[in-house]
Scaffold this active site. Sequence first.
Site, PDB file in Angstrom:
ATOM      1  CE  LYS A   1     -82.759  29.580  98.817  1.00 12.37           C
ATOM      2  NZ  LYS A   1     -83.680  29.413  99.982  1.00 12.37           N
TER       3      LYS A   1
ATOM      4  CB  THR B   1    -100.549  39.644  95.138  1.00  9.15           C
ATOM      5  OG1 THR B   1    -101.722  39.037  94.607  1.00  9.15           O
ATOM      6  CG2 THR B   1    -100.490  39.334  96.633  1.00  9.15           C
ATOM      7  CG  ASP B   2    -105.357  40.875  92.843  1.00  6.38           C
ATOM      8  OD1 ASP B   2    -104.714  39.852  93.154  1.00  6.38           O
ATOM      9  OD2 ASP B   2    -106.110  40.909  91.851  1.00  6.38           O
ATOM     10  CD  GLU B   3    -103.899  35.474  95.209  1.00  4.38           C
ATOM     11  OE1 GLU B   3    -104.079  34.679  96.151  1.00  4.38           O
ATOM     12  OE2 GLU B   3    -103.356  35.149  94.146  1.00  4.38           O
TER      13      GLU B   3
ATOM     14  CE1 TYR C   1     -97.989  35.175  97.063  1.00  2.00           C
ATOM     15  CE2 TYR C   1    -100.269  35.146  96.309  1.00  2.00           C
ATOM     16  CZ  TYR C   1     -98.986  35.651  96.230  1.00  2.00           C
ATOM     17  OH  TYR C   1     -98.697  36.642  95.328  1.00  2.00           O
ATOM     18  CB  SER C   2    -103.207  36.342 100.264  1.00  2.00           C
ATOM     19  OG  SER C   2    -104.051  35.555 101.074  1.00  2.00           O
TER      20      SER C   2
ATOM     21  CE  LYS D   1     -96.058  39.606  97.753  1.00  2.00           C
ATOM     22  NZ  LYS D   1     -94.639  39.947  97.381  1.00  2.00           N
TER      23      LYS D   1
END
Length: 357
Positions: A33, A133-135, A159-160, A163
Amino acid sequence: MRFLITGGAGFIGSAVCRRIASDPSNFVLNVDKLTYAGNLASLKAIDNLPNYAFAQADICDGQTIGSLLRQHDIDVIMHLAAESHVDRSIDGPGAFIETNIIGTFQMLNAARGYYESLTGEKRERFRFHHISTDEVFGDLPFDSGIFTEETPYAPSSPYSASKASSDHLVRAWHETYGLPVVLSNCSNNYGPFHFPEKLIPLVILNALDERELPVYGKGENVRDWLFVDDHAAALHLVATKGVAGESYNIGGNAERRNIDVVRGICAILDRKRPRKNGASYADLINMVTDRPGHDRRYAIDASKIKRELGWSPAQTFDSGLEATVNWYLANDWWWGPIREAQGYERLGTLKLAGAAE
């Protein structure tokens, strides 16, 4: 093979595009984008290759994604497009819900429609690779524990959480609709072409400008660091060799406290580009107020991908950090315009003094 890579103008996505397009037997369609972190200059090395193409499109536009899949006869989708900055998610979580959850939903629907039209070997070869992600696993104590593929999800930030939601959607589309998916969860990436608001490039560039080097709290938060080109190699393997329905953790076996990362950068710069006053760059370190919900430690167990796919990182943290500093010293043509447009602190309303991960 023919790849559609979302977010291919971003930090990790551009590394994946450069790697896969370097093999002329592959075709790469980069779909991005071009939000603030997307930069086509990161694709300069491949943008004239006959086996590389770019399409500016939004992953939330499922109809356009479906058309691109059919038009370019895609074998593998590598879905990297995401809002990924924790601080930005605290300031404005709406964009993370829209891109990371709704965008992934639209990608899955487009992929499902396309997959159901395939037959024979083409159908057998198709994969939807979701990069996470690992988060999503949350937070570990400083002195024990490690994330495996079976670790329960416990996200701490908007954010985590976004995800984690997208990961669950991908698994549901596999279980419910039979879409052949693979997933991967990675630790903190670093390396060339890293957007300057993140910790390592921020520290390098602030130091070169004789500005303060902001570090959250006491700097004791621990991350496992993964050189971006090592990650790109792992992602290529997962996308092409991974078993449908499986997930793979990807880490650099390089846990470091944030303060030690910053000091390491300062030590390299002291050798490579000494300050005019003779002092160490470490004198510029400034401890700033910690951010809300700051996870203490992340640590990845990458034994599954090593055992099943034969991957392990080529770079140590020390060699990768040196290579990264060298790249920023030599490539102000890339980061200079970004830095000038962005300024010297993180954008956002919480004003956390520019510290980032």
